[in-house]
Design an enzyme around this catalytic site. Structure first.
Site, short mmCIF file in Angstrom:
data_model
loop_
_atom_site.label_atom_id
_atom_site.label_comp_id
_atom_site.label_asym_id
_atom_site.label_seq_id
_atom_site.Cartn_x
_atom_site.Cartn_y
_atom_site.Cartn_z
N TYR A 1 0.86 -1.18 0.00
CA TYR A 1 0.00 0.00 0.00
C TYR A 1 0.91 1.25 0.00
CZ TYR A 1 -4.20 -2.84 0.78
OH TYR A 1 -5.24 -3.73 0.65
N ARG B 1 0.17 -1.08 10.63
CA ARG B 1 0.51 -2.43 10.17
C ARG B 1 1.68 -2.43 9.20
NH1 ARG B 1 -2.65 -7.28 6.93
NH2 ARG B 1 -2.09 -8.76 8.54
N GLY C 1 -6.46 -14.19 10.07
CA GLY C 1 -7.15 -13.82 8.83
C GLY C 1 -8.00 -14.96 8.31
C1 LIG Z 1 -9.25 -12.67 1.27
C2 LIG Z 1 -8.10 -11.96 1.94
C3 LIG Z 1 -7.94 -10.59 1.79
C4 LIG Z 1 -6.89 -9.91 2.40
N1 LIG Z 1 -6.77 -8.56 2.22
C5 LIG Z 1 -5.74 -7.90 2.80
C6 LIG Z 1 -5.58 -6.51 2.61
O1 LIG Z 1 -6.37 -5.85 1.94
N2 LIG Z 1 -4.52 -5.90 3.22
C7 LIG Z 1 -3.64 -6.61 3.98
O2 LIG Z 1 -2.69 -6.03 4.53
N3 LIG Z 1 -3.76 -7.93 4.18
C8 LIG Z 1 -4.78 -8.60 3.60
N4 LIG Z 1 -4.89 -9.94 3.78
C9 LIG Z 1 -3.87 -10.66 4.59
C10 LIG Z 1 -4.38 -10.89 6.01
O3 LIG Z 1 -4.58 -9.65 6.67
C11 LIG Z 1 -3.40 -11.72 6.84
O4 LIG Z 1 -2.21 -11.01 7.06
C12 LIG Z 1 -3.06 -13.01 6.13
O5 LIG Z 1 -4.25 -13.69 5.73
C13 LIG Z 1 -2.20 -13.92 7.02
O6 LIG Z 1 -2.87 -14.28 8.22
P1 LIG Z 1 -3.64 -15.69 8.36
O7 LIG Z 1 -2.63 -16.77 8.10
O8 LIG Z 1 -4.17 -15.69 9.77
O9 LIG Z 1 -4.73 -15.70 7.34
C14 LIG Z 1 -5.96 -10.64 3.18
C15 LIG Z 1 -6.11 -12.02 3.34
C16 LIG Z 1 -7.15 -12.68 2.72
C17 LIG Z 1 -7.28 -14.17 2.90
#
Ligand SMILES: Cc1cc2nc3c(=O)[nH]c(=O)nc-3n(C[C@H](O)[C@H](O)[C@H](O)COP(=O)(O)O)c2cc1C
Length: 226
Positions: free
Chosen positions: A45, A92, A183
């Protein structure tokens, strides 16, 4: 997902307007009744593009040295703190992430510097992500994360990235995170905290519905009681 336009460097004269947009966003979040805001400085970003030397090729006071590359992050953070107060503002970072072609030649130096500068502000937290299998699929090798950056930040560290209940608890016990964010597990389990409390099995996530439009994959995973 749509094709991106080719980005261009912001003119110096445009930067105050960018900071004002963050102020405006922070005020709108207050009007909307939010409890606080998280500044997005991760995953390619705008603020991440300024911070990392793989994308920031500027030669003015916002480019070159880490002090210059971190300038916009620190100015935006101060602007948002002025709206909310520091204890309602998080930020973040994804120091090991490579989404959106993000690279940095010395992430420990870059992210260590910005975290050290943010420490005295006493924000609610800094969120520092871990490298995930998804990051590695996008070309990350090994990355630095909250474990390596803990000593640079004197405040709460939140982390996310492939954690389970067990590995999250280990991170808390080892002291390199103060809270864990989930997430994908939360996407697939609307009652994730209750499942963790009970030690219940988790629903299997369906990646084909990630980033999709419409409610499928967002509102149709079953709860334990469903
Ligand atoms: C569908 C989806 C959309 C996401 N959108 C963003 C986003 O817009 N910005 C961001 O920083 N991370 C985004 N993420 C990453 C999550 O915030 C998170 O860091 C990532 O899924 C890893 O964590 P987890 O293993 O618990 O899922 C997204 C993840 C998923 C699955």
């Amino acid at each position: 997902m749509a094709e991106y336009v080719t980005p261009r460097a912001l003119e110096l004269s445009e930067i105050p307007g960018i900071i004002s947009e963050y102020t405006h966003g922070a005020r709108c979040a207050q009007l909307a009744g939010f409890d606080g805001v998280e500044i997005h400085n991760a995953n390619g970003y705008l603020l991440d593009q300024f911070l990392r030397d793989g994308t920031n090729h500027r030669t003015d006071q916002y480019g070159g040295s880490v002090e210059n590359r971190a300038r916009l992050t620190l100015e935006v953070t101060q602007a948002v703190v002025d709206v909310w107060g520091a204890d309602r503002v998080g930020i973040r970072f994804s120091p090991g992430g490579v989404f959106n072609d993000m690279r940095d030649s010395d992430p420990l130096e870059t992210f260590g510097y910005v975290l050290r500068q943010l420490s005295p502000l006493k924000l609610a937290y800094a969120h520092v992500t871990q490298v995930t299998a998804q990051d590695i699929a996008h070309g990350a090798t090994e990355g630095i994360g909250p474990r390596e950056l803990r000593s640079s930040y004197h405040g709460n560290i939140v982390s996310a990235g492939g954690f389970t209940l067990e590995s999250g608890n280990t991170a808390l016990q080892e002291g390199w995170a103060d809270a864990i964010a989930f997430g994908v597990p939360f996407l697939a389990n609307p009652d994730l905290p209750e499942r963790f409390r009970q030690g219940a099995a988790l629903n299997t996530p369906d990646p084909s519905t990630f980033y999709a439009s419409g409610p499928g994959g967002y509102t149709d995973y079953p709860t334990l009681s469903a």
